[in-house]
Write a protein that holds these residues in place. Structure first.
Motif, mmCIF file in Angstrom:
data_model
loop_
_atom_site.group_PDB
_atom_site.id
_atom_site.type_symbol
_atom_site.label_atom_id
_atom_site.label_comp_id
_atom_site.label_asym_id
_atom_site.label_seq_id
_atom_site.Cartn_x
_atom_site.Cartn_y
_atom_site.Cartn_z
ATOM 1 N N HIS A 124 5.021 -7.612 -9.039
ATOM 2 C CA HIS A 124 4.229 -6.816 -9.974
ATOM 3 C C HIS A 124 3.253 -7.689 -10.754
ATOM 4 O O HIS A 124 2.288 -7.206 -11.325
ATOM 5 N N ASN A 179 0.823 -1.216 0.000
ATOM 6 C CA ASN A 179 0.000 0.000 0.000
ATOM 7 C C ASN A 179 0.854 1.262 0.000
ATOM 8 O O ASN A 179 0.559 2.232 -0.708
ATOM 9 N N GLU A 206 2.381 1.601 -3.446
ATOM 10 C CA GLU A 206 1.374 1.986 -4.445
ATOM 11 C C GLU A 206 1.076 3.488 -4.370
ATOM 12 O O GLU A 206 0.963 4.157 -5.395
ATOM 13 N N LYS A 207 1.001 4.022 -3.148
ATOM 14 C CA LYS A 207 0.776 5.469 -2.976
ATOM 15 C C LYS A 207 1.948 6.281 -3.532
ATOM 16 O O LYS A 207 1.769 7.328 -4.129
ATOM 17 N N GLU A 208 3.159 5.778 -3.321
ATOM 18 C CA GLU A 208 4.360 6.509 -3.754
ATOM 19 C C GLU A 208 4.651 6.376 -5.247
ATOM 20 O O GLU A 208 5.184 7.298 -5.852
ATOM 21 N N THR A 209 4.327 5.225 -5.825
ATOM 22 C CA THR A 209 4.730 4.968 -7.211
ATOM 23 C C THR A 209 3.571 4.695 -8.166
ATOM 24 O O THR A 209 3.807 4.511 -9.359
ATOM 25 N N SER A 210 2.368 4.628 -7.640
ATOM 26 C CA SER A 210 1.170 4.291 -8.441
ATOM 27 C C SER A 210 1.298 2.928 -9.117
ATOM 28 O O SER A 210 0.740 2.699 -10.183
ATOM 29 N N THR A 211 2.037 2.026 -8.496
ATOM 30 C CA THR A 211 2.223 0.680 -9.022
ATOM 31 C C THR A 211 1.504 -0.321 -8.130
ATOM 32 O O THR A 211 1.738 -0.359 -6.921
ATOM 33 N N LYS A 212 0.628 -1.117 -8.714
ATOM 34 C CA LYS A 212 -0.100 -2.151 -7.974
ATOM 35 C C LYS A 212 0.824 -3.337 -7.745
ATOM 36 O O LYS A 212 1.454 -3.834 -8.677
#
Length: 125
Positions: free
Chosen positions: A117, A92, A95-101
């Motif tokens: 990833h 989480n 994801e907030k820092e890099t927009s990567t799920k």
């Protein structure tokens, strides 16, 4: 005694991290900051696996992990999280820092979890 790291760079600041030789020194720094900074953000210390010294991190973004024998696609050691909750928390944050799920999966060698990833394979009956 603190010093600027020649190996470790802050994720947000992109500046060398402050390093401490011992956990006690890092904890003293946390106490000093807590007593002297007006808008104190709770901190914790951790031993860096890259340089071997101690750094400080906001508690809100710190997750306990260690290097695993498993390697990622670049040949680097994957990080092993003790619990699914800890791995989810790190996923989480990233994801907030890099927009990567990122997805969580159980380590095939040790009792812990990794991040990836790749979307997990659908379960087949």
């Amino acid at each position: 005694m603190s010093f600027k790291s020649d190996k470790c760079i802050g994720k947000g600041s992109h500046k060398p991290l402050t390093s401490y030789v011992s956990k006690e020194e890092a904890e003293e720094a946390i106490n000093y900051i807590a007593e002297n900074k007006e808008n104190y953000n709770p901190m914790c210390s951790y031993k860096c696996q890259k340089c071997g010294f101690y750094h400080l991190s906001p508690k809100s973004r710190h997750t306990e992990c260690k290097k695993c024998e498993c390697l990622d696609s670049n040949g680097k050691n994957k990080m092993l999280y003790d619990s699914k909750e800890s791995a989810k928390r790190r996923a989480n944050i990233l994801e907030k820092e890099t927009s990567t799920k990122l997805f969580i999966y159980h380590c095939p060698i040790h009792n812990g979890y990794h991040l990836t990833h790749k979307s997990p394979e659908p379960f087949e009956y």
